[in-house]
Design a protein around this motif. Structure first.
Motif, PDB file in Angstrom:
ATOM      1  N   HIS A   9       0.869  -1.173   0.000  1.00 58.32           N
ATOM      2  CA  HIS A   9       0.000   0.000   0.000  1.00 58.32           C
ATOM      3  C   HIS A   9       0.904   1.221   0.000  1.00 58.32           C
ATOM      4  O   HIS A   9       1.806   1.320   0.832  1.00 58.32           O
ATOM      5  N   TYR A  10       0.669   2.112  -0.951  1.00 57.89           N
ATOM      6  CA  TYR A  10       1.550   3.255  -1.133  1.00 57.89           C
ATOM      7  C   TYR A  10       0.874   4.578  -0.804  1.00 57.89           C
ATOM      8  O   TYR A  10      -0.270   4.833  -1.180  1.00 57.89           O
ATOM      9  N   PHE A  11       1.643   5.433  -0.139  1.00 60.06           N
ATOM     10  CA  PHE A  11       1.352   6.863  -0.043  1.00 60.06           C
ATOM     11  C   PHE A  11       2.274   7.473  -1.093  1.00 60.06           C
ATOM     12  O   PHE A  11       3.451   7.125  -1.183  1.00 60.06           O
ATOM     13  N   TYR A  12       1.744   8.364  -1.934  1.00 58.91           N
ATOM     14  CA  TYR A  12       2.566   8.958  -2.986  1.00 58.91           C
ATOM     15  C   TYR A  12       2.323  10.454  -3.083  1.00 58.91           C
ATOM     16  O   TYR A  12       1.301  10.969  -2.639  1.00 58.91           O
ATOM     17  N   VAL A  13       3.292  11.146  -3.680  1.00 56.65           N
ATOM     18  CA  VAL A  13       3.187  12.587  -3.904  1.00 56.65           C
ATOM     19  C   VAL A  13       3.464  12.850  -5.379  1.00 56.65           C
ATOM     20  O   VAL A  13       4.451  12.359  -5.933  1.00 56.65           O
ATOM     21  N   LEU A  14       2.587  13.632  -5.977  1.00 60.86           N
ATOM     22  CA  LEU A  14       2.760  14.076  -7.357  1.00 60.86           C
ATOM     23  C   LEU A  14       3.180  15.542  -7.366  1.00 60.86           C
ATOM     24  O   LEU A  14       2.712  16.328  -6.535  1.00 60.86           O
ATOM     25  N   THR A  26      -2.491   4.414  -3.176  1.00 58.10           N
ATOM     26  CA  THR A  26      -2.717   3.429  -4.226  1.00 58.10           C
ATOM     27  C   THR A  26      -2.027   2.116  -3.885  1.00 58.10           C
ATOM     28  O   THR A  26      -1.178   2.072  -2.991  1.00 58.10           O
ATOM     29  N   THR A  27      -2.378   1.082  -4.616  1.00 51.91           N
ATOM     30  CA  THR A  27      -1.668  -0.189  -4.524  1.00 51.91           C
ATOM     31  C   THR A  27      -0.813  -0.407  -5.775  1.00 51.91           C
ATOM     32  O   THR A  27      -0.072  -1.376  -5.854  1.00 51.91           O
ATOM     33  N   ASP A  28      -0.919   0.507  -6.762  1.00 52.85           N
ATOM     34  CA  ASP A  28      -0.179   0.383  -8.019  1.00 52.85           C
ATOM     35  C   ASP A  28       0.252   1.784  -8.471  1.00 52.85           C
ATOM     36  O   ASP A  28      -0.535   2.510  -9.081  1.00 52.85           O
ATOM     37  N   THR A  29       1.485   2.152  -8.168  1.00 56.92           N
ATOM     38  CA  THR A  29       1.930   3.522  -8.429  1.00 56.92           C
ATOM     39  C   THR A  29       2.020   3.855  -9.919  1.00 56.92           C
ATOM     40  O   THR A  29       1.663   4.964 -10.315  1.00 56.92           O
ATOM     41  N   LEU A  30       2.478   2.937 -10.744  1.00 51.73           N
ATOM     42  CA  LEU A  30       2.583   3.198 -12.183  1.00 51.73           C
ATOM     43  C   LEU A  30       1.206   3.442 -12.791  1.00 51.73           C
ATOM     44  O   LEU A  30       0.984   4.425 -13.509  1.00 51.73           O
ATOM     45  N   ARG A  48      -4.369  20.107 -13.734  1.00 47.76           N
ATOM     46  CA  ARG A  48      -2.998  20.451 -13.360  1.00 47.76           C
ATOM     47  C   ARG A  48      -1.973  19.522 -14.014  1.00 47.76           C
ATOM     48  O   ARG A  48      -0.888  19.323 -13.492  1.00 47.76           O
ATOM     49  N   ARG A  49      -2.331  18.943 -15.139  1.00 48.47           N
ATOM     50  CA  ARG A  49      -1.436  18.035 -15.841  1.00 48.47           C
ATOM     51  C   ARG A  49      -0.392  18.817 -16.625  1.00 48.47           C
ATOM     52  O   ARG A  49      -0.647  19.968 -16.980  1.00 48.47           O
ATOM     53  N   PRO A  50       0.753  18.220 -16.906  1.00 45.38           N
ATOM     54  CA  PRO A  50       1.124  16.862 -16.537  1.00 45.38           C
ATOM     55  C   PRO A  50       1.543  16.780 -15.069  1.00 45.38           C
ATOM     56  O   PRO A  50       1.926  17.781 -14.471  1.00 45.38           O
ATOM     57  N   VAL A  51       1.470  15.585 -14.554  1.00 45.85           N
ATOM     58  CA  VAL A  51       1.919  15.340 -13.183  1.00 45.85           C
ATOM     59  C   VAL A  51       3.057  14.339 -13.224  1.00 45.85           C
ATOM     60  O   VAL A  51       3.154  13.533 -14.148  1.00 45.85           O
ATOM     61  N   GLN A  52       3.897  14.404 -12.209  1.00 43.35           N
ATOM     62  CA  GLN A  52       5.017  13.462 -12.106  1.00 43.35           C
ATOM     63  C   GLN A  52       5.071  12.953 -10.681  1.00 43.35           C
ATOM     64  O   GLN A  52       5.046  13.744  -9.730  1.00 43.35           O
ATOM     65  N   MET A  53       5.142  11.642 -10.528  1.00 42.25           N
ATOM     66  CA  MET A  53       5.262  11.057  -9.203  1.00 42.25           C
ATOM     67  C   MET A  53       6.692  11.295  -8.724  1.00 42.25           C
ATOM     68  O   MET A  53       7.641  10.835  -9.347  1.00 42.25           O
ATOM     69  N   ILE A  54       6.818  12.054  -7.647  1.00 42.02           N
ATOM     70  CA  ILE A  54       8.143  12.406  -7.147  1.00 42.02           C
ATOM     71  C   ILE A  54       8.494  11.673  -5.858  1.00 42.02           C
ATOM     72  O   ILE A  54       9.649  11.684  -5.433  1.00 42.02           O
ATOM     73  N   TYR A  55       7.505  11.038  -5.231  1.00 41.96           N
ATOM     74  CA  TYR A  55       7.764  10.331  -3.982  1.00 41.96           C
ATOM     75  C   TYR A  55       6.730   9.231  -3.801  1.00 41.96           C
ATOM     76  O   TYR A  55       5.559   9.424  -4.123  1.00 41.96           O
ATOM     77  N   LYS A  56       7.198   8.102  -3.294  1.00 43.65           N
ATOM     78  CA  LYS A  56       6.282   7.027  -2.916  1.00 43.65           C
ATOM     79  C   LYS A  56       6.891   6.282  -1.749  1.00 43.65           C
ATOM     80  O   LYS A  56       8.117   6.138  -1.656  1.00 43.65           O
ATOM     81  N   GLU A  57       6.031   5.849  -0.863  1.00 44.07           N
ATOM     82  CA  GLU A  57       6.472   5.118   0.321  1.00 44.07           C
ATOM     83  C   GLU A  57       5.526   3.950   0.514  1.00 44.07           C
ATOM     84  O   GLU A  57       4.308   4.114   0.480  1.00 44.07           O
ATOM     85  N   VAL A  58       6.093   2.771   0.690  1.00 43.00           N
ATOM     86  CA  VAL A  58       5.285   1.560   0.807  1.00 43.00           C
ATOM     87  C   VAL A  58       4.988   1.261   2.271  1.00 43.00           C
ATOM     88  O   VAL A  58       5.825   1.485   3.147  1.00 43.00           O
ATOM     89  N   PHE A  59       3.773   0.787   2.514  1.00 39.56           N
ATOM     90  CA  PHE A  59       3.317   0.405   3.846  1.00 39.56           C
ATOM     91  C   PHE A  59       2.690  -0.977   3.772  1.00 39.56           C
ATOM     92  O   PHE A  59       2.273  -1.427   2.706  1.00 39.56           O
ATOM     93  N   GLY A  60       2.583  -1.615   4.909  1.00 39.67           N
ATOM     94  CA  GLY A  60       2.014  -2.951   4.973  1.00 39.67           C
ATOM     95  C   GLY A  60       0.501  -2.985   5.004  1.00 39.67           C
ATOM     96  O   GLY A  60      -0.099  -4.036   4.781  1.00 39.67           O
ATOM     97  N   SER A  61      -0.120  -1.814   5.251  1.00 39.16           N
ATOM     98  CA  SER A  61      -1.582  -1.781   5.298  1.00 39.16           C
ATOM     99  C   SER A  61      -2.107  -0.471   4.713  1.00 39.16           C
ATOM    100  O   SER A  61      -1.404   0.546   4.681  1.00 39.16           O
ATOM    101  N   ARG A  62      -3.348  -0.530   4.270  1.00 41.58           N
ATOM    102  CA  ARG A  62      -3.999   0.664   3.747  1.00 41.58           C
ATOM    103  C   ARG A  62      -4.091   1.740   4.827  1.00 41.58           C
ATOM    104  O   ARG A  62      -3.872   2.924   4.561  1.00 41.58           O
TER     105      ARG A  62
END
Length: 111
Positions: A9-14, A26-30, A48-62
Protein backbone atom coordinates in the motif's frame (compact mmCIF):
# COMPACT_ATOMS: atom_id res chain seq x y z
CA UNK A 1 -1.52 -19.79 -2.85
CA UNK A 2 -0.97 -16.20 -3.97
CA UNK A 3 -3.68 -13.68 -3.34
CA UNK A 4 -4.90 -11.24 -5.98
CA UNK A 5 -4.99 -8.45 -3.39
CA UNK A 6 -1.81 -6.41 -3.16
CA UNK A 7 0.02 -6.49 0.14
CA UNK A 8 1.78 -3.24 -0.76
CA UNK A 9 0.00 0.00 0.00
CA UNK A 10 1.55 3.26 -1.13
CA UNK A 11 1.35 6.86 -0.04
CA UNK A 12 2.57 8.96 -2.99
CA UNK A 13 3.19 12.59 -3.90
CA UNK A 14 2.76 14.08 -7.36
CA UNK A 15 4.32 17.30 -8.58
CA UNK A 16 1.69 18.95 -10.73
CA UNK A 17 2.08 21.12 -13.81
CA UNK A 18 1.07 24.21 -11.82
CA UNK A 19 3.89 23.53 -9.29
CA UNK A 20 1.48 22.24 -6.62
CA UNK A 21 1.63 18.91 -4.83
CA UNK A 22 -0.98 16.17 -4.73
CA UNK A 23 -0.87 13.36 -2.18
CA UNK A 24 -2.69 10.08 -2.61
CA UNK A 25 -2.99 6.39 -1.85
CA UNK A 26 -2.72 3.43 -4.23
CA UNK A 27 -1.67 -0.19 -4.52
CA UNK A 28 -0.18 0.38 -8.02
CA UNK A 29 1.93 3.52 -8.43
CA UNK A 30 2.58 3.20 -12.18
CA UNK A 31 -1.10 2.71 -13.00
CA UNK A 32 -2.09 5.57 -10.71
CA UNK A 33 0.36 8.06 -12.23
CA UNK A 34 -0.88 7.11 -15.71
CA UNK A 35 -4.49 7.62 -14.60
CA UNK A 36 -3.68 11.09 -13.28
CA UNK A 37 -1.97 12.02 -16.55
CA UNK A 38 -4.91 10.72 -18.60
CA UNK A 39 -7.22 12.98 -16.60
CA UNK A 40 -9.03 10.20 -14.76
CA UNK A 41 -6.95 10.18 -11.57
CA UNK A 42 -8.68 12.90 -9.57
CA UNK A 43 -10.57 16.11 -10.03
CA UNK A 44 -7.67 18.08 -8.54
CA UNK A 45 -5.02 16.81 -10.95
CA UNK A 46 -7.23 16.85 -14.04
CA UNK A 47 -6.62 20.59 -14.55
CA UNK A 48 -3.00 20.45 -13.36
CA UNK A 49 -1.44 18.04 -15.84
CA UNK A 50 1.12 16.86 -16.54
CA UNK A 51 1.92 15.34 -13.18
CA UNK A 52 5.02 13.46 -12.11
CA UNK A 53 5.26 11.06 -9.20
CA UNK A 54 8.14 12.41 -7.15
CA UNK A 55 7.76 10.33 -3.98
CA UNK A 56 6.28 7.03 -2.92
CA UNK A 57 6.47 5.12 0.32
CA UNK A 58 5.29 1.56 0.81
CA UNK A 59 3.32 0.40 3.85
CA UNK A 60 2.01 -2.95 4.97
CA UNK A 61 -1.58 -1.78 5.30
CA UNK A 62 -4.00 0.66 3.75
CA UNK A 63 -4.54 2.28 7.15
CA UNK A 64 -0.83 3.09 7.52
CA UNK A 65 -0.56 4.51 4.01
CA UNK A 66 -3.66 6.67 4.31
CA UNK A 67 -2.46 7.92 7.70
CA UNK A 68 0.80 9.09 6.04
CA UNK A 69 -1.23 10.70 3.24
CA UNK A 70 -3.45 12.57 5.72
CA UNK A 71 -0.42 13.79 7.70
CA UNK A 72 1.25 15.10 4.51
CA UNK A 73 -1.91 16.93 3.45
CA UNK A 74 -1.97 18.82 6.76
CA UNK A 75 1.50 20.28 6.17
CA UNK A 76 2.09 23.79 4.84
CA UNK A 77 3.76 24.16 1.44
CA UNK A 78 7.09 24.90 3.13
CA UNK A 79 6.74 21.85 5.38
CA UNK A 80 5.90 19.66 2.36
CA UNK A 81 9.03 20.91 0.61
CA UNK A 82 11.07 20.12 3.75
CA UNK A 83 9.50 16.64 3.99
CA UNK A 84 10.54 15.95 0.40
CA UNK A 85 13.95 17.59 0.77
CA UNK A 86 15.04 15.37 3.67
CA UNK A 87 14.14 12.44 1.43
CA UNK A 88 16.39 13.71 -1.36
CA UNK A 89 13.72 15.41 -3.47
CA UNK A 90 14.26 19.12 -4.16
CA UNK A 91 11.32 20.93 -5.74
CA UNK A 92 11.27 24.19 -3.75
CA UNK A 93 10.48 27.19 -5.87
CA UNK A 94 11.61 25.88 -9.25
CA UNK A 95 9.29 28.19 -11.15
CA UNK A 96 9.51 31.00 -8.60
CA UNK A 97 13.32 31.03 -8.67
CA UNK A 98 13.47 31.29 -12.45
CA UNK A 99 10.80 34.02 -12.43
CA UNK A 100 12.76 35.89 -9.73
CA UNK A 101 15.94 35.67 -11.81
CA UNK A 102 14.11 37.03 -14.86
CA UNK A 103 12.76 39.94 -12.80
CA UNK A 104 16.24 40.68 -11.40
CA UNK A 105 17.69 40.63 -14.93
CA UNK A 106 14.97 42.97 -16.19
CA UNK A 107 15.53 45.35 -13.27
CA UNK A 108 19.31 45.30 -13.81
CA UNK A 109 18.83 46.18 -17.49
CA UNK A 110 16.69 49.18 -16.55
CA UNK A 111 19.44 50.51 -14.26
Amino acid sequence: MSSMASSEHYFYVLHCGDDSFYAGYTTDTLRREQEHNRGIGSKYTKARRPVQMIYKEVFGSRAEATKAEAAFKKLSRKQKEQFLSVRGICIAGRKNESESEEKKDATAKKL
